[in-house]
Scaffold this motif. Structure first.
Motif, short mmCIF file in Angstrom:
data_model
loop_
_atom_site.label_atom_id
_atom_site.label_comp_id
_atom_site.label_asym_id
_atom_site.label_seq_id
_atom_site.Cartn_x
_atom_site.Cartn_y
_atom_site.Cartn_z
N ILE A 202 -22.10 -28.79 -15.59
CA ILE A 202 -22.35 -27.54 -14.86
C ILE A 202 -23.64 -27.62 -14.06
CG2 ILE A 202 -22.70 -25.05 -15.10
CD1 ILE A 202 -21.15 -25.48 -17.86
N VAL A 203 -24.75 -27.96 -14.72
CA VAL A 203 -26.04 -27.94 -14.02
C VAL A 203 -26.43 -29.31 -13.46
CG1 VAL A 203 -26.87 -25.93 -15.29
CG2 VAL A 203 -27.43 -28.21 -16.14
N GLY A 204 -25.54 -30.30 -13.55
CA GLY A 204 -25.76 -31.58 -12.89
C GLY A 204 -26.79 -32.44 -13.57
N ASP A 205 -27.69 -33.01 -12.78
CA ASP A 205 -28.74 -33.88 -13.33
C ASP A 205 -29.69 -32.97 -14.11
OD1 ASP A 205 -27.42 -35.60 -11.67
OD2 ASP A 205 -29.07 -35.87 -10.26
N MET A 206 -29.54 -32.95 -15.43
CA MET A 206 -30.28 -31.94 -16.21
C MET A 206 -31.59 -32.51 -16.73
SD MET A 206 -29.10 -29.47 -19.29
CE MET A 206 -29.01 -30.62 -20.64
N ALA A 364 -23.32 -24.42 -7.88
CA ALA A 364 -22.54 -25.00 -6.78
C ALA A 364 -23.34 -26.05 -6.02
CB ALA A 364 -22.09 -23.89 -5.84
N LYS A 365 -24.68 -25.88 -6.01
CA LYS A 365 -25.50 -26.75 -5.15
C LYS A 365 -26.35 -27.75 -5.92
CE LYS A 365 -26.26 -22.80 -2.34
NZ LYS A 365 -27.23 -21.75 -2.37
N THR A 366 -26.34 -27.68 -7.24
CA THR A 366 -27.25 -28.50 -8.03
C THR A 366 -27.00 -30.00 -7.81
OG1 THR A 366 -28.07 -28.78 -10.26
CG2 THR A 366 -25.72 -28.50 -10.06
N ARG A 374 -16.42 -34.20 -7.68
CA ARG A 374 -15.86 -33.93 -6.34
C ARG A 374 -16.74 -32.97 -5.55
NH1 ARG A 374 -9.45 -32.90 -7.17
NH2 ARG A 374 -9.06 -34.68 -8.52
N GLN A 375 -17.23 -31.95 -6.24
CA GLN A 375 -18.04 -30.94 -5.56
C GLN A 375 -19.32 -31.57 -4.99
OE1 GLN A 375 -17.65 -27.97 -4.54
NE2 GLN A 375 -19.69 -27.09 -4.32
N ALA A 376 -19.79 -32.67 -5.62
CA ALA A 376 -21.01 -33.33 -5.13
C ALA A 376 -20.80 -33.87 -3.72
CB ALA A 376 -21.42 -34.46 -6.08
N SER A 377 -19.55 -34.28 -3.40
CA SER A 377 -19.33 -34.74 -2.03
C SER A 377 -18.75 -33.65 -1.12
CB SER A 377 -18.47 -36.00 -2.01
OG SER A 377 -17.48 -35.95 -2.99
N SER A 378 -17.94 -32.75 -1.68
CA SER A 378 -17.36 -31.71 -0.80
C SER A 378 -18.38 -30.62 -0.47
CB SER A 378 -16.12 -31.08 -1.44
OG SER A 378 -16.47 -30.22 -2.51
#
Ligand SMILES: [Zn+2]
Length: 492
Positions: A202-206, A364-366, A374-378
Motif C-alpha cells: 500500500i505505502v510502497g517503499d516503506m 496512489a503516488k507513493t 502496475r500502478q508504479a508505471s501507469s
C-alpha cells in the motif's frame, strides 16, 4: 622477513595519511566489538504495535504489551530468531490487530532469504510446525543488518560511503543489491540511528527507522538499552533492553518445509448470494462483487496486489462485459486495503470514508521502486468518492447502502455494505462467526460484535444474510445477537 615488516609499516602509514584518523565505521567496530561478536542475544520488554491497524488513517499504530522480548542473532549466517510474549486484556486498545486474549507467544525467524514462524509445541511435546512467511523475509533480513553490530558489519562488507554530519558520521550502503541502508554513528562510535526501506503493497517503499539510545555496558558488551523502531512514521517497536549476551550458541536451521515452500496459486472462489451478488472467498479476506446495470461494484481488494488483481479478474469473469467502475474499501486497515493500487490502476473510483481521502491520495503516488507494481508505471490519478456516515451507490434499480459503524473501537471509518432489497449485509472484522456454530467468541471480540449488532438496530436494517469478510461461512443476525450478548470475561 625484513621486507615483509617494512611493507607492513608502509601500508599503515599510507592508511593513516589517507584517512587522517580512524574511520567512523572502524571506531564503531571497535566500540561495539564487532570483529569478536559472531552471535548475540538481546533480552528486554516493552511494546510492539500493530502496523497498519490504526484507529483512523492518521493515528499511530495501536500498542500491544510485550512482556518478554528475546532476539538471538547469528551474523555470519544472517539469521535471527525473535521470540515475543505478548499480552492482551479483555478489551483491545482502540484500533485493529488480530484479537487475542491473555498471553500470546510469537516466534519469528529469518535465515538468508527464508522467513518463517514457529507455533507452540503440539500435544505431548510434539515439535512445533514451521509456517513459511516469505512476505516477511525482507523485513526480517533488514532487521539483522539494522542492529548496531549488524549495521557496522554490513557497512564493512558493502563498501559504505561516509559523510560527516554534526558531531557524527552518516553511513550509507546497499544490501542484497537492492535495499538501501543509512545510519548515523556518533563520535563515541555508537550507532544512533538506522534507516532502511522495504516494499509494502500500500505505502510502497516503506521507511523503517530504528533509534538506539542510552548505550550501556552489558557485561563487556556496549549496547543500547533503549530501542525504538518506527514504520511508516509511527512507533512499531519500543524495547527496553535488560540483558545482552555475546557469542551464545545460536542454531537456526531453515526447516525443510520452509526451504521447499512454493506459495499456492491465488484462489478466488465465489458464492452467489442473490441475483448478481457474489461473495468472493478462497483466501483469508473476502470481498463482494455486485452487478449493476452497466458496471460492477467490488467491495474490498484485500491482502496484496496479486489478491487485488485476482478479485477484480474474478468479478469480471462472473459479470462479463462490464467494467469495474467502483471499488468500495470497507476501511483503511492494511490487510483489507492491500490490493487498492490494483483497483486504482484498474481505473475504478474508490469509494471510502472521507477520513481516508488524504491517505489514498498518498497511496496512489507513493514511490514503489523496490517491488514495482502496475500502478508504479501507469501512475493513474486516484478517483475518490468520499462517504460520510451514510452513502449510497445505485443504478436506479439496485441500491447499495454504505453505513459507518458507530461506537466501534476497531476503526473509526468502517463502512458496512447493505443491500436493502436482497437483505444482505457485508461486514469485515466486526463479527467473524466461529468455525463451529455456537462456539463463543474470545472476550476482546465481543465488543465488536456488540457494536455491529447495535448499529444494525440503530439503522433498522432488515438483514437476512450477513456476509463476513473473514471466516468460512455466512451467518445471521440471530447468531450475531447471541455472540454479542456473551458477557465479557474479567481478566482480574
Ligand atoms: Zn480492520
Amino acid at each position: 622477513m625484513r621486507n615483509y615488516i617494512a611493507l607492513a609499516v608502509f601500508a599503515s602509514v599510507v592508511t593513516a595519511a589517507a584517512c587522517g584518523q580512524k574511520s567512523a565505521v572502524q571506531t564503531a567496530a571497535d566500540t561495539l566489538k564487532v570483529s569478536t561478536i559472531k552471535t548475540l542475544q538481546v533480552t528486554g520488554s516493552g511494546t510492539n504495535f500493530s502496523v497498519g491497524q490504526n484507529y483512523t488513517s492518521s493515528d499511530a499504530w495501536p500498542p500491544v504489551t510485550v512482556k518478554n522480548y528475546t532476539a538471538s542473532i547469528d551474523y555470519d549466517a544472517g539469521s535471527m530468531r525473535t521470540e515475543l510474549v505478548r499480552q492482551m486484556g479483555a478489551v483491545m486498545p482502540q484500533g485493529g490487530g488480530a484479537p487475542f486474549f491473555g498471553e500470546q507467544r510469537q516466534n519469528q525467524l529469518v535465515s538468508g532469504n527464508f522467513a518463517w514462524n514457529m507455533g507452540a509445541p503440539g500435544p505431548n511435546g510434539a515439535a512445533p510446525m514451521a509456517q513459511p512467511a516469505p512476505d516477511a523475509a525482507a523485513e526480517r533480513m533488514l532487521a539483522v543488518w539494522s542492529t548496531p553490530i549488524g549495521f557496522v558489519k554490513a557497512a564493512m562488507t558493502n563498501n559504505a560511503t561516509t559523510t560527516p554530519s554534526g558531531s557524527g558520521t552518516d553511513v550509507s550502503f546497499t544490501v542484497n543489491g537492492k535495499y538501501k541502508m543509512e545510519g548515523t554513528i556518533n563520535a563515541q562510535g555508537q550507532v544512533e540511528k538506522v534507516r532502511t526501506w522495504f516494499d509494502q503493497p500500500i505505502v510502497g517503499d516503506m521507511l523503517v527507522e530504528t533509534t538506539y539510545s542510552d548505550y550501556k555496558d552489558f557485561g563487556g558488551v556496549t549496547y543500547p538499552s533503549h530501542i525504538v523502531q518506527t514504520q511508516d512514521g509511527f512507533p512499531a517497536l519500543d524495547i527496553t533492553v535488560s540483558a545482552v549476551t555475546a557469542n551464545p550458541a545460536v542454531d537456526i536451521q531453515v526447516p525443510e518445509n520452509v526451504r521447499a515452500f512454493q506459495p499456492p496459486p491465488i484462489r478466488v472462489e465465489s458464492q452467489k448470494l442473490a441475483e448478481g451478488v457474489y461473495y468472493l472467498t478462497g483466501g483469508t479476506h473476502h470481498s463482494l462483487a455486485i452487478e449493476m446495470a452497466d458496471h460492477i461494484v467490488v467491495v474490498d481488494t484485500p491482502n496484496n496486489q496479486a489478491r487485488g488483481e485476482a478479485v477484480l479478474a474474478k468479478a469480471k469473469e462472473l459479470i462479463p462485459s462490464k467494467p469495474v467502475r467502483f471499488v468500495v474499501t470497507s476501511h483503511h486497515h492494511w490487510d483489507h486495503l492491500g490490493g487498492i493500487r490494483a483497483a486504482i490502476d484498474e481505473g475504478a473510483t474508490i469509494v471510502t470514508h472521507q477520513s481516508n481521502e488524504q491517505f489514498l491520495q498518498r497511496v496512489a503516488k507513493t514511490p514503489h521502486t523496490i517491488a514495482p507494481d502496475r500502478q508504479a508505471s501507469s501512475n493513474k490519478p486516484v478517483m475518490i468518492q468520499a462517504v460520510g456516515d451514510d452513502g449510497q451507490l445505485t443504478d436506479g434499480k439496485r441500491v447499495i447502502e454504505l453505513h459507518r459503524l458507530q461506537g466501534y473501537g476497531h476503526t473509526a471509518d468502517m463502512l458496512v455494505v447493505y443491500l436493502p432489497k436482497e437483505k444482505i449485509l457485508g461486514e469485515p472484522d466486526a463479527f467473524t462467526p466461529p468455525a463451529q456454530q455456537g462456539a463463543s467468541l474470545i472476550p476482546p471480540a465481543v465488543p465488536s460484535a456488540k457494536a455491529l449488532n447495535d448499529n444494525i438496530k440503530r439503522l433498522k436494517l432488515d438483514v437476512r444474510t450477513i456476509a463476513p469478510f473473514h471466516g468460512n461461512r455466512t451467518t445471521t443476525v440471530a447468531e450475531l445477537e447471541k455472540a454479542a450478548a456473551t458477557p465479557a470475561v474479567s481478566t482480574n
